[in-house]
Motif scaffolding. Structure first.
Motif, PDB file in Angstrom:
ATOM      1  N   VAL A 179      -0.298 -13.000  36.795  1.00 31.47           N
ATOM      2  CA  VAL A 179       0.951 -13.631  36.391  1.00 31.47           C
ATOM      3  C   VAL A 179       1.870 -12.573  35.784  1.00 31.47           C
ATOM      4  O   VAL A 179       1.573 -12.013  34.719  1.00 31.47           O
ATOM      5  N   ALA A 180       2.985 -12.300  36.474  1.00 32.98           N
ATOM      6  CA  ALA A 180       3.996 -11.359  35.970  1.00 32.98           C
ATOM      7  C   ALA A 180       5.035 -12.133  35.177  1.00 32.98           C
ATOM      8  O   ALA A 180       5.368 -13.278  35.512  1.00 32.98           O
ATOM      9  N   HIS A 181       5.573 -11.528  34.119  1.00 35.26           N
ATOM     10  CA  HIS A 181       6.490 -12.255  33.239  1.00 35.26           C
ATOM     11  C   HIS A 181       7.821 -12.572  33.909  1.00 35.26           C
ATOM     12  O   HIS A 181       8.543 -13.474  33.498  1.00 35.26           O
ATOM     13  N   GLY A 182       8.195 -11.810  34.966  1.00 38.22           N
ATOM     14  CA  GLY A 182       9.409 -12.124  35.706  1.00 38.22           C
ATOM     15  C   GLY A 182      10.698 -11.894  34.936  1.00 38.22           C
ATOM     16  O   GLY A 182      11.738 -12.454  35.289  1.00 38.22           O
ATOM     17  N   ARG A 183      10.663 -11.089  33.905  1.00 36.57           N
ATOM     18  CA  ARG A 183      11.846 -10.854  33.070  1.00 36.57           C
ATOM     19  C   ARG A 183      12.193  -9.374  33.050  1.00 36.57           C
ATOM     20  O   ARG A 183      12.459  -8.787  31.993  1.00 36.57           O
ATOM     21  N   GLY A 184      12.180  -8.767  34.241  1.00 37.68           N
ATOM     22  CA  GLY A 184      12.473  -7.345  34.331  1.00 37.68           C
ATOM     23  C   GLY A 184      13.912  -6.993  34.002  1.00 37.68           C
ATOM     24  O   GLY A 184      14.214  -5.864  33.625  1.00 37.68           O
ATOM     25  N   VAL A 185      14.825  -7.968  34.137  1.00 38.64           N
ATOM     26  CA  VAL A 185      16.223  -7.739  33.785  1.00 38.64           C
ATOM     27  C   VAL A 185      16.408  -8.002  32.296  1.00 38.64           C
ATOM     28  O   VAL A 185      15.945  -9.021  31.770  1.00 38.64           O
ATOM     29  N   GLU A 186      17.084  -7.093  31.614  1.00 39.90           N
ATOM     30  CA  GLU A 186      17.217  -7.180  30.154  1.00 39.90           C
ATOM     31  C   GLU A 186      17.831  -8.505  29.704  1.00 39.90           C
ATOM     32  O   GLU A 186      17.443  -9.068  28.677  1.00 39.90           O
ATOM     33  N   GLN A 187      18.758  -9.038  30.480  1.00 45.31           N
ATOM     34  CA  GLN A 187      19.438 -10.276  30.087  1.00 45.31           C
ATOM     35  C   GLN A 187      18.499 -11.480  30.051  1.00 45.31           C
ATOM     36  O   GLN A 187      18.817 -12.508  29.466  1.00 45.31           O
ATOM     37  N   LEU A 188      17.332 -11.369  30.693  1.00 45.72           N
ATOM     38  CA  LEU A 188      16.398 -12.491  30.731  1.00 45.72           C
ATOM     39  C   LEU A 188      15.398 -12.481  29.574  1.00 45.72           C
ATOM     40  O   LEU A 188      14.612 -13.423  29.437  1.00 45.72           O
ATOM     41  N   ALA A 189      15.436 -11.436  28.759  1.00 44.32           N
ATOM     42  CA  ALA A 189      14.423 -11.299  27.705  1.00 44.32           C
ATOM     43  C   ALA A 189      14.401 -12.495  26.763  1.00 44.32           C
ATOM     44  O   ALA A 189      13.339 -12.939  26.316  1.00 44.32           O
ATOM     45  N   GLU A 190      15.572 -13.051  26.428  1.00 42.68           N
ATOM     46  CA  GLU A 190      15.651 -14.164  25.479  1.00 42.68           C
ATOM     47  C   GLU A 190      15.808 -15.517  26.174  1.00 42.68           C
ATOM     48  O   GLU A 190      15.948 -16.542  25.502  1.00 42.68           O
ATOM     49  N   LEU A 192      15.227 -19.062  28.306  1.00 46.31           N
ATOM     50  CA  LEU A 192      14.240 -20.128  28.327  1.00 46.31           C
ATOM     51  C   LEU A 192      14.112 -20.658  29.746  1.00 46.31           C
ATOM     52  O   LEU A 192      15.115 -20.865  30.435  1.00 46.31           O
ATOM     53  N   GLY A 193      12.892 -20.887  30.205  1.00 46.03           N
ATOM     54  CA  GLY A 193      12.689 -21.405  31.548  1.00 46.03           C
ATOM     55  C   GLY A 193      11.443 -20.803  32.174  1.00 46.03           C
ATOM     56  O   GLY A 193      10.727 -20.002  31.554  1.00 46.03           O
ATOM     57  N   LEU A 194      11.182 -21.192  33.400  1.00 45.84           N
ATOM     58  CA  LEU A 194      10.013 -20.694  34.116  1.00 45.84           C
ATOM     59  C   LEU A 194      10.398 -19.465  34.937  1.00 45.84           C
ATOM     60  O   LEU A 194      10.940 -19.587  36.041  1.00 45.84           O
ATOM     61  N   PHE A 195      10.119 -18.296  34.393  1.00 42.38           N
ATOM     62  CA  PHE A 195      10.401 -17.045  35.090  1.00 42.38           C
ATOM     63  C   PHE A 195       9.113 -16.363  35.550  1.00 42.38           C
ATOM     64  O   PHE A 195       9.122 -15.595  36.511  1.00 42.38           O
ATOM     65  N   ALA A 196       8.022 -16.615  34.861  1.00 44.44           N
ATOM     66  CA  ALA A 196       6.742 -16.008  35.235  1.00 44.44           C
ATOM     67  C   ALA A 196       6.298 -16.539  36.595  1.00 44.44           C
ATOM     68  O   ALA A 196       6.550 -17.692  36.940  1.00 44.44           O
ATOM     69  N   GLN A 197       5.638 -15.677  37.368  1.00 48.24           N
ATOM     70  CA  GLN A 197       5.137 -16.113  38.668  1.00 48.24           C
ATOM     71  C   GLN A 197       3.863 -15.335  39.011  1.00 48.24           C
ATOM     72  O   GLN A 197       3.701 -14.176  38.636  1.00 48.24           O
ATOM     73  N   PRO A 198       2.934 -15.993  39.719  1.00 51.42           N
ATOM     74  CA  PRO A 198       1.693 -15.320  40.101  1.00 51.42           C
ATOM     75  C   PRO A 198       1.920 -14.394  41.291  1.00 51.42           C
ATOM     76  O   PRO A 198       2.540 -14.781  42.281  1.00 51.42           O
ATOM     77  N   LEU A 199       1.427 -13.177  41.182  1.00 50.84           N
ATOM     78  CA  LEU A 199       1.561 -12.190  42.258  1.00 50.84           C
ATOM     79  C   LEU A 199       0.165 -11.797  42.743  1.00 50.84           C
ATOM     80  O   LEU A 199      -0.721 -11.525  41.929  1.00 50.84           O
ATOM     81  N   PRO A 200      -0.054 -11.743  44.060  1.00 48.92           N
ATOM     82  CA  PRO A 200      -1.385 -11.417  44.582  1.00 48.92           C
ATOM     83  C   PRO A 200      -1.703  -9.930  44.449  1.00 48.92           C
ATOM     84  O   PRO A 200      -0.979  -9.087  44.978  1.00 48.92           O
ATOM     85  N   VAL A 225       3.159  -4.688  43.102  1.00 44.07           N
ATOM     86  CA  VAL A 225       3.637  -6.071  43.291  1.00 44.07           C
ATOM     87  C   VAL A 225       4.703  -6.433  42.259  1.00 44.07           C
ATOM     88  O   VAL A 225       5.643  -7.191  42.561  1.00 44.07           O
ATOM     89  N   GLU A 226       4.599  -5.884  41.051  1.00 46.75           N
ATOM     90  CA  GLU A 226       5.621  -6.177  40.040  1.00 46.75           C
ATOM     91  C   GLU A 226       6.954  -5.534  40.405  1.00 46.75           C
ATOM     92  O   GLU A 226       8.019  -6.075  40.081  1.00 46.75           O
ATOM     93  N   SER A 227       6.911  -4.397  41.083  1.00 49.87           N
ATOM     94  CA  SER A 227       8.166  -3.727  41.436  1.00 49.87           C
ATOM     95  C   SER A 227       8.959  -4.527  42.471  1.00 49.87           C
ATOM     96  O   SER A 227      10.176  -4.371  42.573  1.00 49.87           O
ATOM     97  N   TRP A 228       8.275  -5.403  43.239  1.00 57.91           N
ATOM     98  CA  TRP A 228       8.952  -6.201  44.269  1.00 57.91           C
ATOM     99  C   TRP A 228       8.910  -7.693  43.958  1.00 57.91           C
ATOM    100  O   TRP A 228       9.169  -8.507  44.855  1.00 57.91           O
ATOM    101  N   GLN A 229       8.606  -8.062  42.733  1.00 60.26           N
ATOM    102  CA  GLN A 229       8.416  -9.482  42.433  1.00 60.26           C
ATOM    103  C   GLN A 229       9.677 -10.314  42.646  1.00 60.26           C
ATOM    104  O   GLN A 229       9.594 -11.501  42.994  1.00 60.26           O
TER     105      GLN A 229
END
Length: 373
Positions: A179-190, A192-200, A225-229
């Motif tokens: 499960v990657a946090h899906g918040r690689g963009v700084e604006q998403l750090a704070e 709320l919502g479902l940003f995390a997603q499972p990566l194989p 996989v995180e670099s292309w999530q």
């Protein structure tokens, strides 16, 4: 709970914790349950949200905002709204510059994510999640393989989980979901919502490599996989899942917030959770008691812990040489299961005993394969 005995407060907290796991009505709501338990010296806040609306980081951000609001502080930044994020992601998926990332995901093998049946697994009619903690020393045993391979703790746990499952299923190549946090963009750090997603994360155990090699390979896979999530268009199957939840102890507006416990439900067959609170680590395995035999999840958790202990002693050891059975389980397998002594029939030959057994159980299997009876 002010003035109540400590055991009364703990009982009430445990009761509310179980009630919080009740399903949400996604059509009529409410989609947030909050209970504040005020006690002498401290207060406890229980928050529950549906998995479709939040992830672990959302709970942390929501707690942070509540502390700041209670202290009269204004939000530091205006968080990105989920609708804006969805629009941006759709544009990214359609952008020609994202073709390299889309090609990366097309080349993956989705079949690797399917976990073969575990021994004695059944198709239970009703899901019955059960959770088992790994042995207390397992958290400390993460350190040596992590340092030896210069890899994150998630890579160590994925490697250990893959090795244990291989012993049960014989699967040499697999893809476990991270499960990657899906918040690689700084604006998403704070946000709320479902940003995390499972990566194989694909793991290859062919040829019995060293455990450190498997950890290093898993670390490279996680990074890839995180670099292309952001360009993953479809959520892949996830029979086995690893999720790490980070919750540093923080003070916001003069209010200290510490995480007591967290539960993140999932429909995966098996889910391994790593909870990091500062320097403390807690590792637990969740499985479906409706599909696994009694004590199955607890045994798998113990086996993962035993393997981590062996890998901590020698991170470079070949995976086939790493022990997964603890002393109690080894004694059960080698001694208890082999206590089959029974009085012999004095006047019966071997073929007569065979014929008598066939008469008692005419539908039972008598032969497996060509050479073993």
């Amino acid at each position: 709970l002010r003035g109540a005995a400590p055991e009364e407060g703990e009982h009430r907290c445990a009761q509310l914790w179980e009630e919080a796991g009740a399903p949400f009505d996604l059509e009529r709501g409410p989609l947030l349950r909050a209970v504040l338990l005020a006690a002498d010296g401290e207060s406890r806040l229980l928050l529950a949200l549906p998995a479709l609306a939040a992830d672990g980081a959302t709970l942390r951000n929501l707690t942070r905002e509540l502390c700041r609001s209670t202290a009269g502080e204004e939000p530091a930044v205006e968080p990105v709204q989920y609708a804006d994020f969805s629009e941006w992601q759709h544009e990214l998926l359609a952008d020609a510059e994202g073709e390299e990332g889309r090609a990366f995901w097309r080349d993956r093998n989705p079949a690797l994510a399917a976990l073969p049946e575990l021994p004695l697994e059944t198709a239970g009619a009703e899901r019955s999640p059960v959770r088992a903690s790994l042995p207390a020393r397992a958290a400390a045993d993460l350190a040596a393989p992590s340092r030896a391979a210069a890899a994150p703790e998630e890579a160590v746990l994925l490697a250990a989980l893959a090795v244990v499952l291989r012993r049960h299923t014989g699967q040499e190549r697999t893809a476990l979901a991270h499960v990657a946090h899906g918040r690689g963009v700084e604006q998403l750090a704070e946000a709320l919502g479902l940003f995390a997603q499972p990566l194989p994360v694909e793991i290859d155990l062919q040829g019995s490599p060293g455990f450190g090699e498997v950890v290093a390979a898993a670390a490279r896979e996680i990074a890839a996989v995180e670099s292309w999530q952001d360009l993953l268009a479809e959520i892949p199957p996830r029979d086995v899942l690893l999720e790490a939840v980070d919750w540093p102890d923080e003070v916001h507006g003069g209010i200290a917030a510490s995480l007591l416990r967290v539960r993140t439900p999932d429909r995966a067959k098996l889910k391994l959770t790593l909870l990091r609170r500062g320097d403390d680590r807690e590792i637990a395995l969740q499985g479906d008691a409706g599909r696994l035999p009694a004590g199955g999840v607890e045994r798998l958790a113990g086996q993962i812990g035993t393997l981590l202990a062996a890998a901590a002693e020698d991170p470079r050891a070949a995976i086939d040489g790493l022990e997964i059975l603890g002393p109690a389980e080894r004694r059960q397998v080698l001694e208890d299961f082999n206590r089959t002594a029974a009085p012999a029939a004095a006047d019966a030959t071997a073929h007569e005993l065979f014929a008598a057994q066939a008469a008692r159980t005419p539908d039972a299997v008598a032969e497996i394969g060509r050479a073993h009876v």
